[in-house]
Design an enzyme around this catalytic site. Structure first.
Site, PDB file in Angstrom:
ATOM      1  N   HIS A  20       8.085  36.799  48.347  1.00 28.23           N
ATOM      2  CA  HIS A  20       8.955  36.006  47.500  1.00 28.23           C
ATOM      3  C   HIS A  20       9.370  34.753  48.253  1.00 28.23           C
ATOM      4  O   HIS A  20       9.514  34.770  49.471  1.00 28.23           O
ATOM      5  CB  HIS A  20      10.196  36.802  47.107  1.00 28.23           C
ATOM      6  CG  HIS A  20       9.854  38.022  46.315  1.00 28.23           C
ATOM      7  ND1 HIS A  20       9.498  37.974  44.995  1.00 28.23           N
ATOM      8  CD2 HIS A  20       9.773  39.326  46.674  1.00 28.23           C
ATOM      9  CE1 HIS A  20       9.231  39.189  44.569  1.00 28.23           C
ATOM     10  NE2 HIS A  20       9.379  40.032  45.568  1.00 28.23           N
ATOM     11  N   ALA A  21       9.551  33.680  47.543  1.00 31.56           N
ATOM     12  CA  ALA A  21      10.048  32.401  48.052  1.00 31.56           C
ATOM     13  C   ALA A  21       9.385  31.963  49.363  1.00 31.56           C
ATOM     14  O   ALA A  21       8.213  31.614  49.365  1.00 31.56           O
ATOM     15  CB  ALA A  21      11.560  32.427  48.172  1.00 31.56           C
TER      16      ALA A  21
END
Length: 95
Positions: free
Chosen positions: A15-16
């Site tokens: 994620h991210a």
């Protein structure tokens, strides 16, 4: 087709920031690579949206694969697998 099965080493999963690091590394490899959750549909590893869409969590198994053949493809998959498994902050130069 070469492939590597690894467990996501980033606690927060892909994620991210970890996804951004992975996508940049996949793009820089110069080899077409896909990533999938174990048993899932492969997506382009060089696509940020596709990688985020996987929703791969920390500790979950993913499969990296490439249709390219030869030492270059194997080396790229090895580097990417190490990056994912160890949750590194950048692509290692050597394996």
């Amino acid at each position: 087709m070469a492939e590597r099965r690894v467990h996501v080493g980033w606690a927060e999963g892909l994620h991210a920031r970890p996804a951004s690091i992975f996508v940049r590394a996949a793009t820089a490899s110069g080899v077409p690579v896909t990533i999938a959750k174990a048993g899932g549909t492969p997506v382009n590893a060089a696509s940020m949206l596709a990688v985020l869409g996987l929703g791969a969590q920390g500790g979950e198994e993913v499969v990296l694969a490439s249709d390219a053949e030869g030492a270059e493809a194997d080396a790229a998959l090895d580097r990417l697998a190490k990056l994912v498994a160890e949750g590194l902050e950048e692509l290692p130069e050597t394996v």
